[in-house]
Design an enzyme around this catalytic site. Sequence first.
Site: not given
Length: 357
Positions: A169-170
């Site tokens: 996600d990051v």
Amino acid sequence: MESIFEDLTVVEFAGVLAGPAVGNFFSELGAEVIKVENKRNGGDVTRQWRQPGEQSEGPSAYFSSVNWNKNSLLLDLGDVDDKRQADALIEKADIVITNFKKGDDKKFDLTFEDLKAINSSVIQGHISGFGTESDRLAYDLILQAETGFMSMNGQPDSPPTKLPLALIDVLAAHQLKEGILCALLKQKEHPEQPFRVDVSLYDSAISSLINQATNWLMNRKVPERIGSLHPNIAPYGEIFTTGDNRLITLAIGSDRQFKDLCIILGVPELAGKPEYQHNETRVENRKELSQKLKEQIGAFQANSFLEECHNHFVPAAEVKNLQQVFESPKAQKLLLREHKEGRQTIRPKTTVFTIQS
């Protein structure tokens, strides 16, 4: 820096982590970020992602990690009046961030074509799991499993292990942010030009495999679980215990660093041995080398050893837990505090670069 985007308005139709992390980037740098949450479901699902014992008042710690200084608005996009409010926000927005499931953008009349009809110069940043043509649900764990991260992570005798944070996600958030920034740059030349930037978690994960990917693509070497060890460098990632029972790790990236390490440890002759003289042979003989280093490092106190390494530019660090990390003055300078919904939230900055002119 804190007001670099003060004239920018961002509307965020995104939940969980990746999309909100992009909005968080802009909010930290002064943009007005309006977070539109699903009224039917009680808002962003991460509001309820609490650890055992976490207080129930205010937003959860998880929600607070990527929703700093945003204005939240609960809307039901299936309701005519609420949809009208959403359209009004889009009309004034510079950037719209979305992570709609396949088909939901059409259901709510929020496709790129719809957005352009409302706001002709809009920049849309969209995050999907496996691409815009897939309706497959995608959480970070699923992506870590499907893109090789879990297969490489863990000890040799452990099962495949997920990283302890939502790294995919990051990474996707960073890539979407970069795409949006590119669109903003292009709009300096063509102010009325709309843009859509698409990023999928899957594509971001694959592109982030970097050297592990090329180890396979060029050498047909399937990465194995080797804990913190580096497949191409030694000593790198081995864990050692000092005389005062503290854990130390090394990241020796050059022959010069290894020679200086041996001098610090009082065994300069070790660097001259054929089996340890160069990185390639150190990788081949890393187990034996690790045992020799273990005996020497065990005679040092941690602070003394780390200071010597620092003075000789030898990469070394103590393995710290998060309490130790955030008790340090250096980390304290990176914290943001916000009082909202009856609770103080504290989180590290995500925008930590500086710009000089």
